[in-house]
Design a protein around this motif. Structure first.
Motif, PDB file in Angstrom:
ATOM      1  N   LYS A 160       7.418  37.376   0.331  1.00 35.51           N
ATOM      2  CA  LYS A 160       6.517  36.202   1.104  1.00 35.51           C
ATOM      3  C   LYS A 160       4.678  36.205   0.821  1.00 35.51           C
ATOM      4  O   LYS A 160       4.120  35.487   2.072  1.00 35.51           O
ATOM      5  N   LEU A 161       4.838  36.116  -0.911  1.00 37.45           N
ATOM      6  CA  LEU A 161       3.438  36.321  -1.647  1.00 37.45           C
ATOM      7  C   LEU A 161       3.848  33.833  -1.807  1.00 37.45           C
ATOM      8  O   LEU A 161       4.922  33.675  -1.585  1.00 37.45           O
ATOM      9  N   ASN A 162       2.265  33.572  -1.507  1.00 33.43           N
ATOM     10  CA  ASN A 162       2.557  32.314  -1.312  1.00 33.43           C
ATOM     11  C   ASN A 162       1.769  31.587  -2.670  1.00 33.43           C
ATOM     12  O   ASN A 162       2.079  30.022  -2.986  1.00 33.43           O
ATOM     13  N   VAL A 163       1.204  32.443  -3.158  1.00 32.05           N
ATOM     14  CA  VAL A 163       0.231  31.400  -4.017  1.00 32.05           C
ATOM     15  C   VAL A 163       0.418  32.615  -6.050  1.00 32.05           C
ATOM     16  O   VAL A 163       0.159  33.828  -5.500  1.00 32.05           O
ATOM     17  N   LEU A 164       0.565  31.778  -6.677  1.00 33.61           N
ATOM     18  CA  LEU A 164       0.706  32.673  -8.521  1.00 33.61           C
ATOM     19  C   LEU A 164      -0.573  31.798  -8.733  1.00 33.61           C
ATOM     20  O   LEU A 164      -0.669  30.762  -8.990  1.00 33.61           O
ATOM     21  N   HIS A 165      -1.815  32.820  -9.602  1.00 37.31           N
ATOM     22  CA  HIS A 165      -2.493  32.782  -9.618  1.00 37.31           C
ATOM     23  C   HIS A 165      -2.646  33.280 -11.477  1.00 37.31           C
ATOM     24  O   HIS A 165      -2.229  34.017 -11.714  1.00 37.31           O
ATOM     25  N   LEU A 166      -2.078  32.126 -12.214  1.00 40.34           N
ATOM     26  CA  LEU A 166      -1.878  31.822 -13.639  1.00 40.34           C
ATOM     27  C   LEU A 166      -3.295  32.347 -15.029  1.00 40.34           C
ATOM     28  O   LEU A 166      -3.390  30.924 -14.468  1.00 40.34           O
ATOM     29  N   HIS A 167      -4.110  33.263 -14.586  1.00 38.75           N
ATOM     30  CA  HIS A 167      -5.346  33.507 -15.866  1.00 38.75           C
ATOM     31  C   HIS A 167      -4.795  32.737 -17.156  1.00 38.75           C
ATOM     32  O   HIS A 167      -4.572  33.549 -17.986  1.00 38.75           O
ATOM     33  N   LEU A 168      -4.972  32.064 -17.349  1.00 39.77           N
ATOM     34  CA  LEU A 168      -4.634  31.012 -18.567  1.00 39.77           C
ATOM     35  C   LEU A 168      -4.899  30.739 -20.445  1.00 39.77           C
ATOM     36  O   LEU A 168      -4.627  30.655 -20.759  1.00 39.77           O
ATOM     37  N   THR A 169      -6.438  31.494 -20.040  1.00 42.31           N
ATOM     38  CA  THR A 169      -7.217  31.563 -20.643  1.00 42.31           C
ATOM     39  C   THR A 169      -8.468  32.474 -20.336  1.00 42.31           C
ATOM     40  O   THR A 169      -9.085  32.592 -19.677  1.00 42.31           O
ATOM     41  N   ASP A 170      -8.419  33.036 -22.152  1.00 39.31           N
ATOM     42  CA  ASP A 170      -9.456  34.664 -22.368  1.00 39.31           C
ATOM     43  C   ASP A 170     -10.008  34.537 -23.362  1.00 39.31           C
ATOM     44  O   ASP A 170      -9.406  33.434 -24.283  1.00 39.31           O
TER      45      ASP A 170
END
Length: 532
Positions: A160-170
């Motif tokens: 029931k998690l509703n946000v996927l934060h994708l750390h796309l650059t580093d």
């Protein structure tokens, strides 16, 4: 009922019976409920072997606008199953509960036995505590192929998690295809080798590492997540954590201080001194990048990092100092604030909102910006009191790369010891804000972060994320006592007994309660444990 996360209300009269699902059981849906019914039919049909064809009776899914938007009501009795949701999202979360009630085998991708399937007679009424229940996946340090990201979408949905934060650059990798600037993927998406463990171990694997998502890959991830009522929030980290971009486009760096043409995608972990310059051309470059990012990600929020940006190069750069003087700024902190405020206005003009790590408070925060409070509660408290929305994700509590015990065989031990019980006792709204209702209302949610410097594949991510992500999910969803010591961890641990079986059915290689399996250890690889 061993449900995780625990619902608001569950009643089951003494002596209540069960409702059997058979080959004749229909799965019907009212207008607006059809997509959730289709998802439920596909998942349960595969696991049970039952057709669950559309029709009246049996299982019935409807929308009830009188419920909270993400709330649901599930009633099982002798007449069948009625699932009502305040919106399609609420209906979907209720469907996840229904699946849990069928037992661990309901998570298989194929029926493995001719089991009888039934649901207990009960009534559940439920709704989440927070609107932002997030999971950060760092795909920049170690790339996760698309299939693994989609799998984590399903795992987030199951909790029931509703946000996927994708750390796309580093510094260590650029993972998103930008059509206008193909070198970002061609050059910035791979590095020659990787540090193994912490730098004190002085180990490298001497193996090229990389990968990136095409724009169609990202459209697929976003659509797949949306069908599961999960919002994908992209992160393009600026002005620090940018060496991969500078390696691809040296003109983005502080060329009057560093020979940026000699830089390659960073092969080590840690804070990197090579940051973006503050020229107009760099602003235009990232505007062009963000134009394509906005087309791929419809999320209201766009994460622009803003963390761990060393200021030494700006202090040494005549161009940066001239910019400070030109703008009438006090110092380099205000220069970073100016840089991020530019993109806050740019995003706002396009109907989006900037969110960044709590360092964006330094030098002044843009009026519409939100804060991911990671260095503790302090940044979130200050932001909330100033009227800014906050997502609480303090590293001391919900950084899931941190070690799960003080045992010597924990793989690459990093950070604080944070056990399953520690995560379960995490409270997103600290006492300082609970005394101020208006400020507390700005805590829009909470997030667990999985940073992957020390996780080089999906098996390793599984080990660090689970089972602690299950505890975090209950913190984010359920109405638990606000005082951590008042929480009934023994009850949660008992419910976890069945949840481990669900994770087994899902193929999650979690950390076993007794400790790491032999193949999950990393003998001799040095970590970076902290006190506490």
């Amino acid at each position: 009922m061993n449900l995780i996360p625990a619902p608001l209300s569950l009643t089951r009269p003494a002596g209540a019976g069960r409702y059997d699902l058979t080959a004749d059981t229909a799965l019907g849906s009212a207008p607006g409920a059809e997509p959730v019914a289709a998802w439920l039919r596909a998942e349960l049909g595969a696991a049970t072997g039952l057709p669950l064809l559309p029709g009246p009776g049996g299982l019935r899914l409807t929308l009830d606008p009188g419920l909270a938007a993400e709330g649901y009501r599930l009633v099982v009795d002798a007449d069948g199953v009625r699932l009502d949701g305040g919106s399609p999202a609420g209906l979907f979360w209720g469907a996840q509960t229904l699946r849990q009630l069928l037992g661990p085998q309901a998570y298989r991708r194929a029926a493995i036995a001719a089991d009888a399937w039934s649901l207990p007679h009960l009534t559940i009424e439920d709704a989440p505590r927070f609107g932002w229940r997030g999971l950060l996946l760092d795909v920049a340090r170690h790339f996760l192929p698309k299939a693994d990201v989609l799998r984590y979408v399903d795992l987030a949905a199951a909790h029931k998690l509703n946000v996927l934060h994708l750390h796309l650059t580093d510094d260590q990798g650029w993972r998103v295809e930008i059509k206008r600037y193909p070198r970002l993927a061609e050059v910035g998406s791979w590095r020659e080798r990787s540090m193994v463990g912490y730098r004190d171990g002085n180990r490298r694997d001497d193996r090229p590492h990389g990968g990136f998502y095409t724009q169609d890959d990202l459209r697929e991830i976003v659509a797949y997540a949306a069908a599961r009522h999960i919002t994908v929030v992209p992160e393009i980290d600026i002005p620090g954590h940018s060496q991969a971009a500078i390696a691809a486009h040296p003109e983005l760096g502080n060329v009057d201080v560093v020979d940026t043409a000699a830089l390659a995608t960073f092969t080590d972990w840690g804070v990197n001194p090579n940051v973006l310059n503050v020229e107009d051309a760099t602003l235009r470059f990232y505007e062009h990048v963000l134009e394509e990012v906005l087309e791929l990600f419809p999320s209201t929020f766009v994460h622009l990092g803003g963390d761990e940006c060393p200021k030494e190069q700006w202090r040494a750069s005549a161009a940066a100092q001239a910019r400070i003087k030109e703008l009438g700024l006090a110092d380099e902190d205000e220069l970073q604030s100016w840089f991020l405020r530019h993109f806050d206005r740019w995003l706002a003009a396009r109907g989006r909102r900037l969110i960044g790590w709590d360092e964006i408070l330094e030098g002044g925060l843009a009026p519409g910006a939100a804060v991911s409070s990671w260095r503790g509660y302090e940044g979130g408290i200050a932001a909330a009191r100033a009227g800014h929305d906050v997502v609480m994700c303090p590293e001391q509590h919900v950084y899931l790369d941190h070690r799960e015990s003080a045992r010597p065989d924990e793989p690459i031990p990093v950070g604080f010891v944070r056990t399953l019980e520690d995560v379960y006792r995490y409270e997103p709204v600290p006492p300082e804000l609970r005394q101020d209702a208006a400020a507390a209302g700005h805590v829009i949610g909470t997030q667990a972060n999985v940073w992957t410097e020390f996780m080089d594949d999906a098996r390793s991510v599984d080990y660090h994320a689970f089972p602690r992500l299950a505890a975090f999910a209950e913190v984010a969803w359920s109405e638990l006592p606000r005082e951590p010591e008042a929480r009934d961890f023994a009850d949660f641990a008992e419910r976890m007994t069945e949840h481990y079986a669900r994770l087994d059915a899902l193929g999650v290689e979690y950390r076993h309660p007794a400790g790491p399996r032999p193949w999950q250890t990393r003998p001799g690889v040095v970590g970076r444990p902290l006190e506490g």
